[in-house]
Design an enzyme around this catalytic site. Structure first.
Site, PDB file in Angstrom:
ATOM      1  CD1 TRP A 103      -2.377  -2.171   1.439  1.00  0.00           C
ATOM      2  CD2 TRP A 103      -3.077  -0.886  -0.261  1.00  0.00           C
ATOM      3  NE1 TRP A 103      -3.433  -2.807   0.818  1.00  0.00           N
ATOM      4  CE2 TRP A 103      -3.884  -2.043  -0.217  1.00  0.00           C
ATOM      5  CE3 TRP A 103      -3.328   0.065  -1.253  1.00  0.00           C
ATOM      6  CZ2 TRP A 103      -4.924  -2.278  -1.126  1.00  0.00           C
ATOM      7  CZ3 TRP A 103      -4.361  -0.162  -2.160  1.00  0.00           C
ATOM      8  CH2 TRP A 103      -5.149  -1.320  -2.090  1.00  0.00           C
ATOM      9  CG  ASP A 173      -3.235   4.217   4.125  1.00  0.00           C
ATOM     10  OD1 ASP A 173      -4.275   4.029   4.791  1.00  0.00           O
ATOM     11  OD2 ASP A 173      -3.024   3.677   3.012  1.00  0.00           O
ATOM     12  CE  LYS A 197      -9.066  -2.737   3.086  1.00  0.00           C
ATOM     13  NZ  LYS A 197      -7.838  -2.087   2.697  1.00  0.00           N
TER      14      LYS A 197
HETATM   15  C1  LIG Z   1      -7.346  -1.314   1.472  1.00  0.00           C
HETATM   16  C2  LIG Z   1      -6.278  -0.299   1.650  1.00  0.00           C
HETATM   17  C3  LIG Z   1      -6.173   0.808   0.797  1.00  0.00           C
HETATM   18  C4  LIG Z   1      -7.082   1.000  -0.392  1.00  0.00           C
HETATM   19  O1  LIG Z   1      -8.344   1.415   0.030  1.00  0.00           O
HETATM   20  P1  LIG Z   1      -9.459   1.794  -1.066  1.00  0.00           P
HETATM   21  O2  LIG Z   1     -10.576   2.298  -0.205  1.00  0.00           O
HETATM   22  O3  LIG Z   1      -9.794   0.538  -1.801  1.00  0.00           O
HETATM   23  O4  LIG Z   1      -8.900   2.826  -1.944  1.00  0.00           O
HETATM   24  C5  LIG Z   1      -5.174   1.724   1.053  1.00  0.00           C
HETATM   25  N1  LIG Z   1      -4.331   1.586   2.077  1.00  0.00           N
HETATM   26  C6  LIG Z   1      -4.409   0.537   2.929  1.00  0.00           C
HETATM   27  C7  LIG Z   1      -3.464   0.448   4.069  1.00  0.00           C
HETATM   28  C8  LIG Z   1      -5.387  -0.437   2.738  1.00  0.00           C
HETATM   29  O5  LIG Z   1      -5.460  -1.476   3.584  1.00  0.00           O
END
Ligand SMILES: *Cc1c(COP(=O)(O)O)cnc(C)c1O
Length: 361
Positions: A103, A173, A197
């Protein structure tokens, strides 16, 4: 008796059962108002109440100080890969990124289109088996921010200490670990997380940003994605993801009822330690990640005989243990243990892993 089913998906992921039950009970009639949250105008009083409560509960859970704004956005974490540099940096802005896995690489690839980006440290040389040692990061003191991926969902790594970036604001993030434990938000300039998540349904993205970092977005940025306008208009530049905000609000309530993030931290750590101990103790499984950097959310491991992984996954589904496959880019096995996972789910997985190695399933 039917066998319980446990969902180990990385995201969209399992939600707390009481939250789903409440959503079901009030699907057609929210609190006696005679209409569903799905049908409410976002400018109306009822939705206003839902959103106000969700913001207040999130602020309470994370102890977010008043000089931080909470934005309810859309577009997922991936949109933030572009929106962070567009909003936080001036025309020739520079930013440092720490490359820790799948990511962060995505964030870097997108970020390069929008700023002068430098990778200040990378775990690529070691195959992302751990986080690059913070003492060896080559940070630019004039960078507009330093970006980290706090939990690498696909690789199974997580920061367990907040790195010190001096006067340079830290941007994280936290898509897959926000709300999994208490957080000292004051150490961050900005935190973002897609909800699907560990928070709620897909369609909502949280951005928590310190007031003084808000500046007009780079010219050309769509007005809808301008953090400052969003903050000034309480996220009402257009229709917010109303049902996703409502459901996330139910999750915030549930977390408060559970004892807040301190209680979550205890449970998440206990479950995670149980699972890693089972992996490490068995000859049948191995976890490639250095113990100090292992994620307490996404447990990535392999069978010592990878040829048996497809069989492992197929039989797990039959046993009611769903979505244990690794990220398509990484393969292997991945068990995501977010807030909603009960202890019984982890025990069922550990029992299954032992039975599989012993040839009993
Ligand atoms: C799933 C995930 C993303 C992507 O998220 P989207 O909502 O599909 O854009 C980005 N960063 C991390 C750490 C993730 O687990």
């Amino acid at each position: 008796m039917t066998r319980p089913i446990y969902n180990f998906a990385a995201g969209p992921a399992m939600l707390p059962a009481p939250v789903l039950r409440q959503a079901q009970a009030e699907l057609r009639d929210w609190q006696g108002r005679g209409l569903s949250v799905l049908e409410m105008p976002f400018t109306g009083e009822a939705y206003g109440e839902i959103e106000r409560q969700a913001r207040a509960d999130l602020r309470r859970l994370l102890k977010i100080p008043q000089d931080y704004r909470i934005l309810f956005m859309q577009g997922g974490a991936s949109a933030q890969f572009a929106l962070v540099p567009l909003n936080l940096l001036g025309r020739d802005g520079r930013a440092d990124y720490i490359d820790t896995g799948h990511w962060s690489r995505k964030a870097i690839t997108e970020g390069r289109h929008h700023c002068r980006l430098r990778v200040a440290a990378s775990g690529a040389g070691q195959g992302y088996d751990g986080l690059p040692d913070p003492d060896a990061w080559r940070l630019d003191p004039r960078a507009g921010y330093c970006h980290i991926t706090h939990n690498e969902t696909a690789d199974g790594l997580q920061f367990h200490h907040i790195p010190d970036t001096g006067a340079v604001p830290l941007v994280a993030d936290m898509t897959s670990d926000l709300l999994s434990r208490p957080l000292d938000i004051c150490r961050f300039g900005l935190v973002y997380a897609a909800a699907q998540k560990n928070i709620g349904p897909a369609g909502l993205t949280l951005v928590i940003v310190r007031d003084h970092l808000l500046r007009p977005a780079r010219p050309g940025t769509p007005g809808l994605f301008d953090y400052r306008s969003l903050a000034d208009n309480r996220g009402r530049l257009n229709t917010p993801p109303t049902y996703a905000v409502y459901l996330a609000g139910l999750v915030f309530r549930w977390l408060l009822d559970q004892g807040g993030l301190a209680a979550m931290a205890v449970r998440n750590r206990r479950q995670s330690e149980r699972l890693y101990a089972a992996i490490d103790a068995s000859d049948g499984y191995e976890c490639p990640v250095r113990p100090a950097d292992r994620s307490q959310m996404n447990h990535c491991f392999r069978l010592t005989d990878p040829a048996r992984e497809a069989d492992f996954l197929r039989k797990a589904e039959v046993c009611g243990l769903l979505n244990l496959g690794g990220h398509p880019a990484r393969g292997g096995i991945r068990a995501s243990l977010y807030n909603a996972m009960p202890d019984a789910g982890v025990e069922a997985l550990i029992d299954y892993m032992a039975a599989f190695v012993d040839g009993q399933v």
